[in-house]
Design a protein around this motif. Structure first.
Motif, short mmCIF file in Angstrom:
data_model
loop_
_atom_site.label_atom_id
_atom_site.label_comp_id
_atom_site.label_asym_id
_atom_site.label_seq_id
_atom_site.Cartn_x
_atom_site.Cartn_y
_atom_site.Cartn_z
N LYS A 47 1.11 -1.42 0.42
CA LYS A 47 0.00 0.43 -0.02
C LYS A 47 0.95 1.18 0.14
N LYS A 48 2.13 1.41 0.94
CA LYS A 48 2.96 2.40 0.60
C LYS A 48 3.39 3.00 -0.35
N HIS A 50 2.53 0.75 -3.54
CA HIS A 50 1.70 0.64 -4.97
C HIS A 50 0.17 1.14 -4.80
N GLU A 51 -0.36 1.81 -3.45
CA GLU A 51 -0.85 2.16 -3.04
C GLU A 51 -2.44 0.84 -2.97
N THR A 52 -2.64 -0.31 -3.28
CA THR A 52 -2.92 -1.45 -3.19
C THR A 52 -2.08 -2.69 -2.78
#
Length: 129
Positions: A47-48, A50-52
């Motif tokens: 998440k940090k 690649h956002e997902t």
């Protein structure tokens, strides 16, 4: 100098034996729980950066990549592929990582890996009857 090398080797051997004893005493349910906790940490990194989180399909591909590396490292360990590193330690790591990925894949697909493994063993044991 020789004495310090011997002491270092002895300490390393003691640590390795302690690790082996710890693993022998770890039950499968504990391995699953520890694996799930580690995967949660990886999800935070995903998440940090690649956002997902990775999808189940991406996890499966990562498992297949590591399984392929087990094949290559096995060839190296057996002298059938050139090696330039610590083949045994790399092979141990990748074997452990593949077990970890299988636990994670089962968990993400709502499959009880303990039950699945028990069913597999029971069915396979009956082949010899």
């Amino acid at each position: 100098m020789r004495k310090s090398i011997v002491n270092t080797l002895s300490i390393s051997a003691v640590r390795k034996n302690l690790y082996r004893k710890k693993m022998k005493n770890m039950n499968f349910s504990e391995a699953v729980e520890r694996s799930v906790q580690i995967r949660k940490l990886y999800h935070q990194l995903e998440k940090k950066y690649h956002e997902t989180e990775w999808t189940v399909e991406e996890d499966a591909l990562a498992f297949l990549t590591d399984a392929g590396l087990v094949g290559r490292l096995t060839m190296a360990q057996q002298g059938r592929w050139p090696t330039s590193g610590e083949t045994v330690s790399e092979l141990e790591h990748k074997l452990g990582e593949c077990i970890w990925w299988l636990i994670i894949l089962a968990e993400r697909m709502n499959i009880d890996i303990n039950e699945a493994f028990e069913k597999f063993l029971s069915k396979t044991e009956k082949l010899g009857e």
